[in-house]
Enzyme design. Structure first.
Site, mmCIF file in Angstrom:
data_model
loop_
_atom_site.group_PDB
_atom_site.id
_atom_site.type_symbol
_atom_site.label_atom_id
_atom_site.label_comp_id
_atom_site.label_asym_id
_atom_site.label_seq_id
_atom_site.Cartn_x
_atom_site.Cartn_y
_atom_site.Cartn_z
ATOM 1 N N HIS A 180 -23.737 1.450 34.043
ATOM 2 C CA HIS A 180 -23.791 2.641 33.224
ATOM 3 C C HIS A 180 -23.070 2.396 31.895
ATOM 4 O O HIS A 180 -22.259 1.467 31.771
ATOM 5 C CB HIS A 180 -23.140 3.812 33.952
ATOM 6 N N GLU A 215 -20.702 4.068 30.346
ATOM 7 C CA GLU A 215 -19.244 4.205 30.365
ATOM 8 C C GLU A 215 -18.583 2.962 30.941
ATOM 9 O O GLU A 215 -17.564 2.486 30.435
ATOM 10 C CB GLU A 215 -18.827 5.432 31.190
ATOM 11 N N ALA A 239 -54.337 8.199 15.545
ATOM 12 C CA ALA A 239 -54.531 7.745 14.175
ATOM 13 C C ALA A 239 -55.727 8.505 13.615
ATOM 14 O O ALA A 239 -56.822 8.471 14.195
ATOM 15 C CB ALA A 239 -54.769 6.244 14.127
ATOM 16 N N ARG A 285 -44.443 1.478 21.345
ATOM 17 C CA ARG A 285 -44.846 0.885 22.618
ATOM 18 C C ARG A 285 -43.635 0.306 23.353
ATOM 19 O O ARG A 285 -43.524 0.409 24.577
ATOM 20 C CB ARG A 285 -45.874 -0.222 22.388
ATOM 21 N N ARG A 338 -46.259 -6.569 19.642
ATOM 22 C CA ARG A 338 -46.337 -7.777 18.830
ATOM 23 C C ARG A 338 -45.368 -7.688 17.654
ATOM 24 O O ARG A 338 -45.742 -7.794 16.486
ATOM 25 C CB ARG A 338 -47.777 -8.005 18.350
ATOM 26 N N GLY A 342 -58.878 6.982 24.130
ATOM 27 C CA GLY A 342 -59.487 7.551 22.946
ATOM 28 C C GLY A 342 -59.524 9.072 22.942
ATOM 29 O O GLY A 342 -58.720 9.757 23.576
#
Length: 317
Positions: free
Chosen positions: A44, A46, A149, A179, A202, A248
């Site tokens: 964790h 902390e 897009a 991504r 990429r 799509g």
């Protein structure tokens, strides 16, 4: 707290089923420890920050984006106990942990030990950072981001389905960064067959953070009647707390129709397509239903393209 929030982002999409948390320890005006939840959920934040701080944690202030846990796990001790043992004088917490094993008990334990606790600091930012963990807790499903897009005339592709490339290189690079922050990426069968996207990351240094790839292999007619909200967990191949839907049009519409989208990434390119494909029916029966659902969170230029980030407005969240 801002620094702790930035640290938490380092493993967003890599810590499920644990939340991605950041922690900064400050003593006498200097940062003596930094930590974030590592991939896989342990250690964790902390524990990592305290290990770095060592004895310098005594009398210090710890800034943590989520309430320190109060339960002992086979994978590690309770962070609230670690903070008490370290001798910190003050803990600043952004968000209370909804996990019933903690849910206020961590803060109560710290206060009972004489440690000053301030909570609610930048809680909204922390909730946004840990949206996957919180959505899993509140809705029982992953946090879903839909990426679109678009051309200036609202098309998501040419009439023949081709969508590579609507946006420019800067916007596409940002898409790869997104991504890397998700465990799973999903596209429809049509997009997979026409564009043949690799769906990996990429970007230099981030290629190992490519998400798991899922192709929704049902036809448009079946998708139109698919109750995505009720059965998203039953979709084969989904894993983790963050799902990125890249298309799509039919797949995007199905997720919107089922009200299973929590965040929208709209990349608007300065191009006109004409007679292109737009989103099909998303289930609205009245124009009034379209208003008040989305809140603009961010907007910026990426080269010649404009990115707009919208968050779904949900009652009680």
């Amino acid at each position: 707290m801002g620094a702790a929030l930035m640290l938490a982002e380092r493993t967003r999409g890599r810590t499920a089923p644990n939340p991605n948390v950041g922690c900064v320890i400050v003593n006498d005006g200097r940062v003596v420890g930094r930590g974030w939840t590592r991939a896989g959920g342990r250690p964790h934040a902390e524990a990592a920050a305290l290990a770095q701080a060592g004895e310098r944690a005594r009398g210090a202030t710890a800034y943590v984006t989520l309430e320190p846990c109060a339960h002992v796990s086979p994978r590690g001790p309770a962070c609230s106990d670690l903070l008490i043992e370290s001798g910190v004088a003050r803990v600043v917490v952004a968000l209370t942990d909804p996990d019933p094993r903690t849910d206020g008990q961590g803060i109560a334990r710290l206060r009972a030990a004489g440690i000053e606790v301030t909570d609610g600091v930048r809680a909204g930012d922390a909730a946004r950072s840990m949206a996957g963990f919180l959505t899993r807790r509140s809705l029982g499903r992953p946090f879903v981001t839909l990426k679109l897009a678009l051309s200036l005339d609202g098309a998501v592709s040419r009439a023949d389905g081709q969508s590579q490339w609507i946006t420019g290189p800067q916007a596409r690079a940002h898409g790869h960064l997104e991504r890397s922050r998700h465990e799973t990426i999903l596209v429809g069968r049509g997009t997979a067959e026409i564009d043949r996207p690799t769906l990996n990351v990429r970007l230099p240094g981030l290629s190992e953070r490519s998400p798991r790839r899922v192709v929704l292999s049902v036809d448009s007619a079946a998708l139109a009647g698919f109750d995505m909200l009720g059965s998203i967990e039953a979709l084969p191949g989904l894993s983790g707390d963050h799902v990125l839907v890249e298309g799509g049009a039919a797949t995007a519409a199905a997720f919107l129709r089922a009200d299973a989208v929590d965040r929208l990434l709209l990349y608007r390119a300065p191009i006109l397509i004409g007679h292109g494909r737009t989103l099909p029916d998303i289930g609205l029966t009245d124009l009034g239903q379209a208003h008040g659902r989305w809140r603009l969170h961010d907007a910026r230029m990426l080269g010649s393209d404009r990115l707009e980030v919208y968050e779904r407005v949900r009652i009680g969240r």
